[in-house]
Design an enzyme around this catalytic site. Sequence first.
Site, PDB file in Angstrom:
ATOM      1  N   CYS A  65      42.155  84.882 -52.837  1.00 60.48           N
ATOM      2  CA  CYS A  65      42.445  83.366 -53.069  1.00 60.48           C
ATOM      3  C   CYS A  65      43.043  82.842 -52.096  1.00 60.48           C
ATOM      4  O   CYS A  65      44.328  82.946 -51.665  1.00 60.48           O
ATOM      5  CB  CYS A  65      43.040  83.432 -54.482  1.00 60.48           C
ATOM      6  SG  CYS A  65      43.445  81.590 -55.089  1.00 60.48           S
ATOM      7  N   CYS A 114      49.399  77.862 -55.335  1.00 60.26           N
ATOM      8  CA  CYS A 114      48.948  78.219 -56.574  1.00 60.26           C
ATOM      9  C   CYS A 114      49.640  79.618 -56.794  1.00 60.26           C
ATOM     10  O   CYS A 114      48.957  80.598 -56.130  1.00 60.26           O
ATOM     11  CB  CYS A 114      47.635  78.031 -57.136  1.00 60.26           C
ATOM     12  SG  CYS A 114      47.372  78.521 -58.835  1.00 60.26           S
ATOM     13  N   CYS A 145      48.492  88.551 -78.535  1.00 61.07           N
ATOM     14  CA  CYS A 145      48.373  88.525 -77.068  1.00 61.07           C
ATOM     15  C   CYS A 145      49.784  88.495 -76.390  1.00 61.07           C
ATOM     16  O   CYS A 145      50.046  88.091 -75.509  1.00 61.07           O
ATOM     17  CB  CYS A 145      47.717  86.813 -77.058  1.00 61.07           C
ATOM     18  SG  CYS A 145      48.806  85.643 -77.971  1.00 61.07           S
TER      19      CYS A 145
END
Length: 424
Positions: A3, A11, A383
């Site tokens: 990335c 980011c 989660c």
Amino acid sequence: MQCPHFDAGRCHSCTLLATPYPTQVAEKAEHVAALLDSAVPGAAVDWLPPVTGPESGFRNKAKMVVTGTVDEPVLGILGSATGPFAGQGVDLTDCGLYPPALQDSFPALAELITRARLQPYDTTSPSRGPRRRESPRESAWRGELKHVLVTLSPDGELMVRFVLRSQEPVARLRKHLPSLLAALPRVAVVSVNVQPVHAAVLEGDLEIVLTEQSTLPMRVAAGGGADDGITLHLRPQSFFQTNTAVAAALYAQARRWVDEVAPASLWDLYCGVGGFALHCAAPGRSVTGIELSAEAIASAVTTRDELAHLPAGAVVATHDAAWWAAATRDVRFAAGDATAFARDGGPQAPELVVVNPPRRGIGPELAAWLESSDVHHVLYSSCNATTLAADLAHMPSLRPRRARLLDMFPQTGHYEALVLLARV
């Protein structure tokens, strides 16, 4: 996964990007197993192998902060609070977590922002108002467009939501909507969400649907085939898992465990759009789904009614129309608080309860009700394994028997865990 935004420091959302993916999965499996062991010492848990999906291109939803200008909007995120990108808009339209169909939609959305003169909302400038918390009137100078939210279905259709400060630009959006639909013919639903408060809140209560179609069909191939899955209907304010492939595996595993237990009655608390409830429905089984969001309940009812009236010859999730007519006969959904429903739901507890709470977990009150109830089994989809472990500690007579890690969120420390509890 490589990335350029991570490498450049723009980011860092994918906190585990530098960790090899097999190591990520192994460490997550160790983490959830250790938490369950500490919460329920000595439990003989049968752990199935972890479920994984693609390492990149798996997200079905993009939540894009809009910065820049009307003529050059930037879709992505705001740079972190410190460092060289602090307060700057970071273009993430080429984020590797998004599949090509999502990435391809962003240029047309940016063009619509310019055509409709939707001024990006300025979140970073100091307040001009006299109060510490700005009123909607005081924040009017900041602009209108806060976020663009795009959801991709497995069949390539899109739902696009524009989060605005006010309703003022709605007429302009309606005027230029045909140009968006011409540029992106796979767009099925377009809506405006009004979020008037100057605060870090993603969306508001008011939703205005601009298209004739108001739901996005999300086909979940839970049986593993390409065309045999249940099609869940997703309305603009309804929650759906961000990883469709792993969500399909989650529902399929839940269905297998529920069918093995074969309860005559089942509650699905925090049912969302009805994913667990409808995958676990069967002829002769009473199913009740409870969810706080009325929009999600409306989505669940739409799917239930569609399954109940399939055309002759239709096959969904390996079952024919007659089977589904029988399976949905005693399926009902209602909007309400899960804990309040369990506490006040009547004298007859179901044989099995499915819980799929937000990250905060089910909490001590609902856990205490389950502990003291006559419920034989609980299927807990979590989660956040930390709150899962805390909840299990409040239910000592409901012991974890089977469990599975599902890596819903590659490149991060988050994951889903499915645990079947049985009363001892």
